[in-house]
Design a protein around this motif. Sequence first.
Motif, PDB file in Angstrom:
ATOM      1  N   GLN A 140       0.852  -1.191   0.000  1.00 44.80           N
ATOM      2  CA  GLN A 140       0.000   0.000   0.000  1.00 44.80           C
ATOM      3  C   GLN A 140       0.889   1.243   0.000  1.00 44.80           C
ATOM      4  O   GLN A 140       1.941   1.269   0.655  1.00 44.80           O
ATOM      5  N   VAL A 141       0.458   2.264  -0.723  1.00 42.79           N
ATOM      6  CA  VAL A 141       1.292   3.451  -0.921  1.00 42.79           C
ATOM      7  C   VAL A 141       1.636   4.134   0.398  1.00 42.79           C
ATOM      8  O   VAL A 141       2.739   4.652   0.569  1.00 42.79           O
ATOM      9  N   TRP A 142       0.728   4.113   1.367  1.00 41.97           N
ATOM     10  CA  TRP A 142       1.007   4.792   2.641  1.00 41.97           C
ATOM     11  C   TRP A 142       2.173   4.147   3.378  1.00 41.97           C
ATOM     12  O   TRP A 142       2.803   4.760   4.253  1.00 41.97           O
ATOM     13  N   GLN A 143       2.506   2.903   3.013  1.00 41.05           N
ATOM     14  CA  GLN A 143       3.602   2.196   3.661  1.00 41.05           C
ATOM     15  C   GLN A 143       4.967   2.544   3.059  1.00 41.05           C
ATOM     16  O   GLN A 143       5.994   2.155   3.602  1.00 41.05           O
ATOM     17  N   LEU A 144       4.972   3.264   1.941  1.00 44.13           N
ATOM     18  CA  LEU A 144       6.202   3.509   1.193  1.00 44.13           C
ATOM     19  C   LEU A 144       6.903   4.794   1.625  1.00 44.13           C
ATOM     20  O   LEU A 144       6.255   5.746   2.076  1.00 44.13           O
ATOM     21  N   SER A 145       8.220   4.811   1.457  1.00 45.39           N
ATOM     22  CA  SER A 145       8.972   6.060   1.662  1.00 45.39           C
ATOM     23  C   SER A 145       8.658   7.023   0.530  1.00 45.39           C
ATOM     24  O   SER A 145       8.069   6.641  -0.491  1.00 45.39           O
ATOM     25  N   VAL A 146       9.069   8.278   0.702  1.00 50.35           N
ATOM     26  CA  VAL A 146       8.828   9.286  -0.341  1.00 50.35           C
ATOM     27  C   VAL A 146       9.529   8.886  -1.643  1.00 50.35           C
ATOM     28  O   VAL A 146       8.972   9.028  -2.733  1.00 50.35           O
TER      29      VAL A 146
END
Length: 516
Positions: A140-146
């Motif tokens: 999920q995108v919220w789990q990713l670093s910038v």
Amino acid sequence: MVRRSPVVIKMVGITKKFPGVIANNKINFDVRKGEIHALLGENGAGKTTLMNILYGLYRPDAGEIYIRGKKVTIRSPNDAIGHKVGMIHQHFTLVPPFTVTQNIILGLKFPKGVLKVGLAEKRVTELSEKYGLKVEPRAQVWQLSVGEQQRVEILKALYRGAEILILDEPTSVLTPGEVRDMFKTLRSLAKAGTSTVFISHKLDEVMEISDKVTVLRDGKFVATKKTSTTNKRELARLMVKREVIFRLKKPKAKLGKPALETKKVSALSDRKLLALKEISLSVREGEILGVAGVAGNGQRELAEVIAGIRKATGGKVIVKGKDMTNRSPSEIVEAGVGRIPEDRIDMGLIMDLSVKENLVMETLRDFSDHAVLFFPKGVFLNHSAIDKYADKLISEFKVITPSRDAPSKTLSGGNLQRLILARVLTRNPKILVASEPTRGLDVGATEYIRRKLLEQKKRGAAILLISEDLEEILTLSDRIAVMYEGRIMGIVPARKAKIEKIGLMMAGTPLNKIGR
């Protein structure tokens, strides 16, 4: 005879007007296949406007666009994508709860309306491996670093078949390690024939990654140079029409007493999550303490707690030996703290007020000579004295404005920042909290603002400098603190600081776990 790559983009005589300004004035611009072409210019030079036209966000008032030799009309981003043009904006357009694959395929049409997620994930994995854009398709995108989120944006464009990429300030939110990874990706894409337009204010990066550089100034084309035949000094001169000094002489710190201290300060974010976790810092008179870190790791909350804008949930803020924890912003200002906020438009100024009104906003509340002058009878304003004061600051800080009575919203970003500096620095603050003071500014405005900060240091002010620009932190700071997820990873003397160590701390490795 060396065969040149074919031109894939040709923009001829592009003109775009907005009320009161010509953003693009008969600009010619072309990019060849497999080329990384940097686009440079001061704030308001017309770079992003030109690329927004290529991507279909704006329609030109005049001019022609050719893609692969064919004249085209681009009315929308869908038209641009149809011509294999993709744009990665500075602020990402991802849906946090969705997976990487869901974000990449969002909005696409599928044969017979049937979505085969497994096939989409396989294609994402293939693109990821081919171009070195390592990311987990099911995360999920919220789990990713910038940095990983930026890879998703690039993959989204490549999934749609983009052969021409526009990157708008792509490194502004990345750690040094993530910047290196992105440059490897861009070189890999170029080798495969993808063309890239690289919009950036960072001349070091432009010199490192680009094949060609085009400079715009005041909405007009100035020059196109092969990167191998130019240098930072020449490019800066083309941008601002004067010599720019990149490495300012930093006065030796004459340290006095601790002026600003935070002792185990904790605070919540706007989402009521713990954003600061027992932050302890000390800034002495005549010192610049730089705070480095990727955006969103507690820097904004730290500045706001010190300024009295955000409540601390624990710990203390000490100003000149006095406990000022959770005092009001006006009390903090009267205690001698000046603040340059990271958001100059929403937090630094009232844009509908005039230049003059913004300049005297803080002064009217205090008991200084100026306040007495502005309120000679304690009730009515002395407009003549205010006008004289405003004119003096406009001249001293070189604020370019039609008049002192012009609405502040008519000024460029660089001049808005000068306006804030004029208001804050004229009060000779004992402590200065400067958050992203040169973000988004061109080399000329950046040089001016950095000079002003060094002048304040020489005067004896204690300065807390919060910046995502590592070059700025290294240039100005005496000591460097690195923040990650609301904690201090370590504090090092600037003269001994190594980019690699700072990068590791920015990624979450404490200083005591980093070898020599």
